[in-house]
Design a protein around this motif. Structure first.
Motif, PDB file in Angstrom:
ATOM      1  N   GLU A   1     -64.255   8.537  47.255  1.00 31.90           N
ATOM      2  CA  GLU A   1     -63.805   8.887  47.870  1.00 31.90           C
ATOM      3  C   GLU A   1     -62.419   9.258  47.600  1.00 31.90           C
ATOM      4  O   GLU A   1     -62.013   8.712  46.000  1.00 31.90           O
ATOM      5  CB  GLU A   1     -63.411   7.746  48.663  1.00 31.90           C
ATOM      6  CG  GLU A   1     -63.102   6.517  48.348  1.00 31.90           C
ATOM      7  CD  GLU A   1     -64.384   5.787  47.493  1.00 31.90           C
ATOM      8  OE1 GLU A   1     -63.669   4.863  47.516  1.00 31.90           O
ATOM      9  OE2 GLU A   1     -65.472   5.400  48.210  1.00 31.90           O
ATOM     10  N   GLN A   2     -61.534   9.510  48.179  1.00 27.89           N
ATOM     11  CA  GLN A   2     -60.323  10.615  47.210  1.00 27.89           C
ATOM     12  C   GLN A   2     -59.526   9.679  47.818  1.00 27.89           C
ATOM     13  O   GLN A   2     -59.617   8.835  48.822  1.00 27.89           O
ATOM     14  CB  GLN A   2     -60.336  11.714  47.524  1.00 27.89           C
ATOM     15  CG  GLN A   2     -60.780  12.720  47.123  1.00 27.89           C
ATOM     16  CD  GLN A   2     -60.908  13.155  45.906  1.00 27.89           C
ATOM     17  OE1 GLN A   2     -59.939  13.088  45.173  1.00 27.89           O
ATOM     18  NE2 GLN A   2     -62.187  12.923  45.386  1.00 27.89           N
ATOM     19  N   TYR A   3     -58.805   8.843  46.572  1.00 30.92           N
ATOM     20  CA  TYR A   3     -57.724   8.053  46.997  1.00 30.92           C
ATOM     21  C   TYR A   3     -56.327   8.758  47.308  1.00 30.92           C
ATOM     22  O   TYR A   3     -55.664   9.778  46.671  1.00 30.92           O
ATOM     23  CB  TYR A   3     -57.666   7.267  45.931  1.00 30.92           C
ATOM     24  CG  TYR A   3     -57.700   5.977  45.889  1.00 30.92           C
ATOM     25  CD1 TYR A   3     -58.392   5.218  46.387  1.00 30.92           C
ATOM     26  CD2 TYR A   3     -58.961   5.927  44.747  1.00 30.92           C
ATOM     27  CE1 TYR A   3     -59.581   4.436  46.538  1.00 30.92           C
ATOM     28  CE2 TYR A   3     -60.650   5.154  44.416  1.00 30.92           C
ATOM     29  CZ  TYR A   3     -60.439   3.939  44.848  1.00 30.92           C
ATOM     30  OH  TYR A   3     -61.371   3.588  45.011  1.00 30.92           O
ATOM     31  N   VAL A   4     -55.756   8.174  48.496  1.00 30.07           N
ATOM     32  CA  VAL A   4     -54.133   8.660  48.887  1.00 30.07           C
ATOM     33  C   VAL A   4     -53.505   8.145  47.984  1.00 30.07           C
ATOM     34  O   VAL A   4     -53.452   7.685  47.266  1.00 30.07           O
ATOM     35  CB  VAL A   4     -53.926   8.116  49.763  1.00 30.07           C
ATOM     36  CG1 VAL A   4     -52.525   8.372  50.646  1.00 30.07           C
ATOM     37  CG2 VAL A   4     -54.930   8.361  50.994  1.00 30.07           C
ATOM     38  N   ALA A   5     -52.721   9.824  47.756  1.00 26.20           N
ATOM     39  CA  ALA A   5     -52.204   9.696  46.329  1.00 26.20           C
ATOM     40  C   ALA A   5     -50.592  10.288  46.331  1.00 26.20           C
ATOM     41  O   ALA A   5     -49.520  10.364  45.519  1.00 26.20           O
ATOM     42  CB  ALA A   5     -52.627   9.720  45.197  1.00 26.20           C
ATOM     43  N   ASP A   6     -49.980   9.518  47.601  1.00 26.59           N
ATOM     44  CA  ASP A   6     -48.326  10.437  48.151  1.00 26.59           C
ATOM     45  C   ASP A   6     -47.445   9.371  48.071  1.00 26.59           C
ATOM     46  O   ASP A   6     -46.689   9.910  48.220  1.00 26.59           O
ATOM     47  CB  ASP A   6     -48.847  10.377  49.238  1.00 26.59           C
ATOM     48  CG  ASP A   6     -49.171  10.078  50.338  1.00 26.59           C
ATOM     49  OD1 ASP A   6     -49.157   8.290  50.503  1.00 26.59           O
ATOM     50  OD2 ASP A   6     -49.994   9.836  51.462  1.00 26.59           O
ATOM     51  N   ASP A   7     -47.463   8.122  47.511  1.00 25.76           N
ATOM     52  CA  ASP A   7     -46.564   7.320  47.524  1.00 25.76           C
ATOM     53  C   ASP A   7     -46.018   7.092  48.817  1.00 25.76           C
ATOM     54  O   ASP A   7     -45.166   5.640  49.030  1.00 25.76           O
ATOM     55  CB  ASP A   7     -46.079   7.294  46.038  1.00 25.76           C
ATOM     56  CG  ASP A   7     -46.343   7.231  44.564  1.00 25.76           C
ATOM     57  OD1 ASP A   7     -47.049   6.339  44.739  1.00 25.76           O
ATOM     58  OD2 ASP A   7     -45.621   7.642  43.635  1.00 25.76           O
TER      59      ASP A   7
ATOM     60  N   ASP B   1     -59.198   8.179  51.465  1.00 26.52           N
ATOM     61  CA  ASP B   1     -58.591   9.386  52.516  1.00 26.52           C
ATOM     62  C   ASP B   1     -60.088   8.984  53.126  1.00 26.52           C
ATOM     63  O   ASP B   1     -61.187  10.092  53.175  1.00 26.52           O
ATOM     64  CB  ASP B   1     -58.776  10.508  51.914  1.00 26.52           C
ATOM     65  CG  ASP B   1     -58.228  11.525  53.630  1.00 26.52           C
ATOM     66  OD1 ASP B   1     -58.214  10.959  54.226  1.00 26.52           O
ATOM     67  OD2 ASP B   1     -58.607  12.727  53.120  1.00 26.52           O
ATOM     68  N   THR B   2     -61.259   8.053  53.523  1.00 30.83           N
ATOM     69  CA  THR B   2     -62.306   8.304  53.733  1.00 30.83           C
ATOM     70  C   THR B   2     -62.410   8.026  56.253  1.00 30.83           C
ATOM     71  O   THR B   2     -61.197   7.280  56.457  1.00 30.83           O
ATOM     72  CB  THR B   2     -63.195   7.472  53.588  1.00 30.83           C
ATOM     73  OG1 THR B   2     -62.320   5.853  54.482  1.00 30.83           O
ATOM     74  CG2 THR B   2     -63.045   7.310  52.186  1.00 30.83           C
ATOM     75  N   ALA B   3     -63.708   8.501  56.740  1.00 31.19           N
ATOM     76  CA  ALA B   3     -64.049   8.076  58.180  1.00 31.19           C
ATOM     77  C   ALA B   3     -64.183   7.258  57.955  1.00 31.19           C
ATOM     78  O   ALA B   3     -64.912   6.306  57.444  1.00 31.19           O
ATOM     79  CB  ALA B   3     -64.757   9.119  58.345  1.00 31.19           C
ATOM     80  N   PRO B   4     -63.548   6.616  59.364  1.00 30.41           N
ATOM     81  CA  PRO B   4     -63.813   4.642  59.450  1.00 30.41           C
ATOM     82  C   PRO B   4     -64.928   5.234  60.124  1.00 30.41           C
ATOM     83  O   PRO B   4     -66.062   6.092  60.047  1.00 30.41           O
ATOM     84  CB  PRO B   4     -63.101   4.644  60.903  1.00 30.41           C
ATOM     85  CG  PRO B   4     -62.597   5.738  61.679  1.00 30.41           C
ATOM     86  CD  PRO B   4     -62.723   6.579  60.424  1.00 30.41           C
ATOM     87  N   LEU B   5     -65.713   3.433  59.525  1.00 33.22           N
ATOM     88  CA  LEU B   5     -67.018   2.980  59.578  1.00 33.22           C
ATOM     89  C   LEU B   5     -67.582   2.908  60.860  1.00 33.22           C
ATOM     90  O   LEU B   5     -68.782   3.069  61.128  1.00 33.22           O
ATOM     91  CB  LEU B   5     -67.153   2.389  58.480  1.00 33.22           C
ATOM     92  CG  LEU B   5     -67.274   2.380  57.779  1.00 33.22           C
ATOM     93  CD1 LEU B   5     -67.191   1.225  55.673  1.00 33.22           C
ATOM     94  CD2 LEU B   5     -68.392   3.233  56.530  1.00 33.22           C
ATOM     95  N   ILE B   6     -66.651   2.400  61.358  1.00 36.54           N
ATOM     96  CA  ILE B   6     -67.252   2.538  63.116  1.00 36.54           C
ATOM     97  C   ILE B   6     -65.430   2.291  63.505  1.00 36.54           C
ATOM     98  O   ILE B   6     -64.546   3.041  63.463  1.00 36.54           O
ATOM     99  CB  ILE B   6     -67.159   0.404  63.147  1.00 36.54           C
ATOM    100  CG1 ILE B   6     -66.267   0.110  63.018  1.00 36.54           C
ATOM    101  CG2 ILE B   6     -68.662  -0.095  61.807  1.00 36.54           C
ATOM    102  CD1 ILE B   6     -66.013  -1.959  63.259  1.00 36.54           C
ATOM    103  N   ASP B   7     -65.939   2.872  65.236  1.00 39.49           N
ATOM    104  CA  ASP B   7     -64.339   3.439  65.731  1.00 39.49           C
ATOM    105  C   ASP B   7     -63.460   1.671  65.853  1.00 39.49           C
ATOM    106  O   ASP B   7     -64.253   1.035  66.090  1.00 39.49           O
ATOM    107  CB  ASP B   7     -65.752   3.829  67.275  1.00 39.49           C
ATOM    108  CG  ASP B   7     -65.645   5.083  67.794  1.00 39.49           C
ATOM    109  OD1 ASP B   7     -65.929   5.761  66.597  1.00 39.49           O
ATOM    110  OD2 ASP B   7     -66.554   4.934  68.546  1.00 39.49           O
TER     111      ASP B   7
END
Length: 151
Positions: free
Chosen positions: A43-49, A128-134
């Protein structure tokens, strides 16, 4: 003695059946589950601080930057080079909570408590990933609840 041996054999057989039923099946290619496959991309980590709002009270803040390659061991903690009380002013990073300088009994310490030293036991980088469950969570403010003194 023979009865004991038979009973022990029956128990071992029953236990092996239960264990065999709880073992997850192998996943992979249908025709050869043991075949080597390329790994999925990380997964890509959010790095926007940007600091995000917490999802619930007392939630440990998430880490708004990558910690790839950070050393976090008994001998070194790279997080503290920016977030420790005496370094936060110069680095511009938020200071770690004063609770990280307390013992379990509330006694203040001069340095970070050993039980709070390993940051990633509570804090995680935001991926930055899609949720595993709703998620059907609805915040109280969205349900029409009004704060005290808002009337």
């Amino acid at each position: 003695m023979r009865l004991f041996a038979l009973t022990l054999t029956a128990i071992c057989f029953a236990a092996s059946v239960v264990v065999a039923q709880n073992v997850p099946e192998l996943t992979g290619p249908a025709n050869d589950p043991m075949a080597s496959m390329p790994a999925e991309a990380l997964e890509q980590y959010v790095a926007d601080d940007k600091r995000l709002m917490r999802a619930y009270p007392e939630q440990p803040p998430i880490i708004p930057h990558s910690i790839e390659g950070y050393q976090l061991s008994v001998n070194a903690n790279r997080c503290l080079t920016c977030h420790k009380r005496e370094h936060s002013l110069g680095s511009g990073a938020p200071m770690i909570s004063v609770t990280h300088y307390m013992t379990r009994d509330g006694q203040m310490l001069a340095d970070v408590s050993p039980r709070r030293y390993f940051c990633t036991q509570c804090h995680v980088p935001q991926a930055d990933t899609a949720p595993l469950i709703d998620n059907t969570f609805t915040d109280m403010s969205e349900m029409g609840a009004k704060g005290a003194g808002s009337e």
